[in-house]
Design a protein around this motif. Structure first.
Motif, PDB file in Angstrom:
ATOM      1  N   UNK A 311      42.631  42.517  43.953  1.00 41.50           N
ATOM      2  CA  UNK A 311      43.401  43.691  44.357  1.00 41.50           C
ATOM      3  C   UNK A 311      44.876  43.341  44.571  1.00 41.50           C
ATOM      4  N   UNK A 312      45.129  42.215  45.264  1.00 41.35           N
ATOM      5  CA  UNK A 312      46.514  41.809  45.519  1.00 41.35           C
ATOM      6  C   UNK A 312      47.214  41.434  44.212  1.00 41.35           C
ATOM      7  N   UNK A 325      40.317  36.393  37.006  1.00 43.81           N
ATOM      8  CA  UNK A 325      39.495  36.349  38.214  1.00 43.81           C
ATOM      9  C   UNK A 325      38.409  37.422  38.167  1.00 43.81           C
ATOM     10  N   UNK A 326      38.764  38.630  37.713  1.00 43.31           N
ATOM     11  CA  UNK A 326      37.766  39.705  37.651  1.00 43.31           C
ATOM     12  C   UNK A 326      36.689  39.393  36.623  1.00 43.31           C
ATOM     13  N   UNK A 327      37.076  38.754  35.517  1.00 41.21           N
ATOM     14  CA  UNK A 327      36.088  38.370  34.497  1.00 41.21           C
ATOM     15  C   UNK A 327      35.096  37.348  35.057  1.00 41.21           C
ATOM     16  N   UNK A 328      35.616  36.331  35.748  1.00 38.65           N
ATOM     17  CA  UNK A 328      34.738  35.310  36.324  1.00 38.65           C
ATOM     18  C   UNK A 328      33.814  35.912  37.376  1.00 38.65           C
ATOM     19  N   UNK A 332      29.224  36.842  37.790  1.00 35.09           N
ATOM     20  CA  UNK A 332      28.319  36.626  38.918  1.00 35.09           C
ATOM     21  C   UNK A 332      27.744  37.945  39.431  1.00 35.09           C
ATOM     22  N   UNK A 333      28.581  38.995  39.392  1.00 31.11           N
ATOM     23  CA  UNK A 333      28.176  40.311  39.890  1.00 31.11           C
ATOM     24  C   UNK A 333      28.363  41.337  38.761  1.00 31.11           C
ATOM     25  N   UNK A 334      27.479  41.324  37.764  1.00 29.30           N
ATOM     26  CA  UNK A 334      27.701  42.132  36.554  1.00 29.30           C
ATOM     27  C   UNK A 334      27.641  43.635  36.783  1.00 29.30           C
ATOM     28  N   UNK A 342      38.415  47.314  37.924  1.00 32.84           N
ATOM     29  CA  UNK A 342      39.640  46.533  37.827  1.00 32.84           C
ATOM     30  C   UNK A 342      39.720  45.801  36.488  1.00 32.84           C
ATOM     31  N   UNK A 343      38.590  45.299  36.007  1.00 34.17           N
ATOM     32  CA  UNK A 343      38.583  44.610  34.715  1.00 34.17           C
ATOM     33  C   UNK A 343      39.003  45.561  33.602  1.00 34.17           C
TER      34      UNK A 343
END
Length: 343
Positions: A311-312, A325-328, A332-334, A342-343
């Motif tokens: 978010x920041x 970061x959002x992809x990684x 983990x949390x698909x 955000x992605x």
């Protein structure tokens, strides 16, 4: 007729094309080129300590599990997997949301989490006479590394006893060169049983998006223990919540400052989280980002930390890093809607 220079150009072109193709393949599937001798990161999962005496009240189960998370996060030589990831895996495997993980689900959840070891147990009795049976299990083989019974007056005392007994076993399995030193969980939380009960009730209410109830419980927690830094930190987050109706930035800053003033009563992870939240609330963006990046590196499966960092990054224009970061995190949390949006 091709001359030597033409042949060199063709060979060079083929070599360059082959190199480019190799790069593309590695980017698409890096596992194909991973050195088999390099082992995966050793991790530990703490899977619900079920309260057999009061199945309708999750506060004791969540309270003891949270104490163990805090203590082992601070003391263990290997990383402790986020409880959010454990619950998310259970949801994806068995279709159920929050709530205690059933005994017949534990092994499958642990193996899906790819943890080297997991700690689980059962709670029996009430405040006057309570004991806990626990076991530390090697995930791949299913071998019990230890199975014992712990007794004590408070949940903090029981957690301290379990941590003290499990750390040498974790050190041995991790081939740690130095013995890990256990901490007192009360020293980085609270000595007040009532304050901790209110804190856990507040956390559960926050998870269920009952923000007024969460704030009330957390305010009661700091009323019982005015040095309860973790509860002040949770109050700051509650008032900085995206549920705009109840958002109060001034109170968020006030509670963050109070938590920071009591940082000696926080674990390293929570101390850093408080500093990041305070820097963010005060507009010190670069300070907040520096801390959040380090936290995300150390605890990549902590979804709340990842969301805050994303978010920041997004709000201040670091789009490429936010994308990474959002992809990684989404791997983990698909199914997480925030990460997907955000992605």
């Amino acid at each position: 007729v091709e001359g030597p220079r033409s042949k060199i150009k063709i060979v060079g072109f083929i070599a360059a094309a082959a190199a480019l193709m190799l790069v593309i393949i590695v980017l698409i599937n890096p596992a194909l080129f991973r050195d088999e001798a390099v082992s995966e990161e050793l991790t530990l999962a703490i899977i619900d300590f079920r309260d057999l005496s009061n199945a309708d009240d999750r506060s004791i189960s969540v309270g003891l599990t949270s104490f163990l998370h805090i203590g082992l996060d601070e003391s263990s030589p290997i990383r402790v997997i986020s409880s959010d990831l454990i619950y998310d895996i259970r949801r994806r495997l068995f279709g159920s949301g929050r709530g205690e993980i059933e005994p017949d689900q534990v092994f499958e959840v642990a193996r899906e989490a790819k943890c080297a070891m997991f700690l689980t147990g059962q709670i029996i009795g009430s405040d006057d006479e309570r004991y806990v049976t626990w076991r530390l299990v090697e995930t791949r083989s299913g071998r019990n590394l230890a199975a014992r019974r712990a007794e004590g007056g408070s949940l903090a005392d029981i957690a301290d006893g379990i941590i003290a007994e499990t750390l040498p076993l974790i050190d041995r399995e991790a081939e740690s060169e130095a013995a890990s030193t256990p901490i007192s969980v009360a020293a980085v939380t609270t000595n007040s049983t009532q304050a901790y009960h209110n804190y856990i009730a507040g956390i559960l209410a926050f998870e269920e998006r009952r923000l007024p109830d969460a704030i009330e419980e957390l305010e009661n927690a700091v009323r019982y223990d005015s040095t309860f830094a973790l509860a002040y930190a949770a109050l700051s987050m509650a008032h900085y919540s995206s549920i705009a109706t109840y958002s109060d930035r001034d109170l968020a800053i006030e509670y963050a400052k109070k938590a920071a003033s009591l940082k000696s009563r926080l674990s390293h992870k929570e101390r850093q989280r408080v500093e990041a939240n305070l820097a963010r609330a005060e507009g010190r963006v670069q300070d907040a980002l520096a801390i959040l990046r380090e936290l995300n590196k150390s605890w990549p499966d902590d979804v709340d930390l990842a969301k805050t960092l994303i978010e920041v990054l997004y709000l201040y224009g670091y789009m490429q890093e936010a994308l990474v970061v959002s992809r990684k995190s989404a791997t983990l949390y698909p199914d997480d809607q925030f990460l997907a949006s955000y992605y």
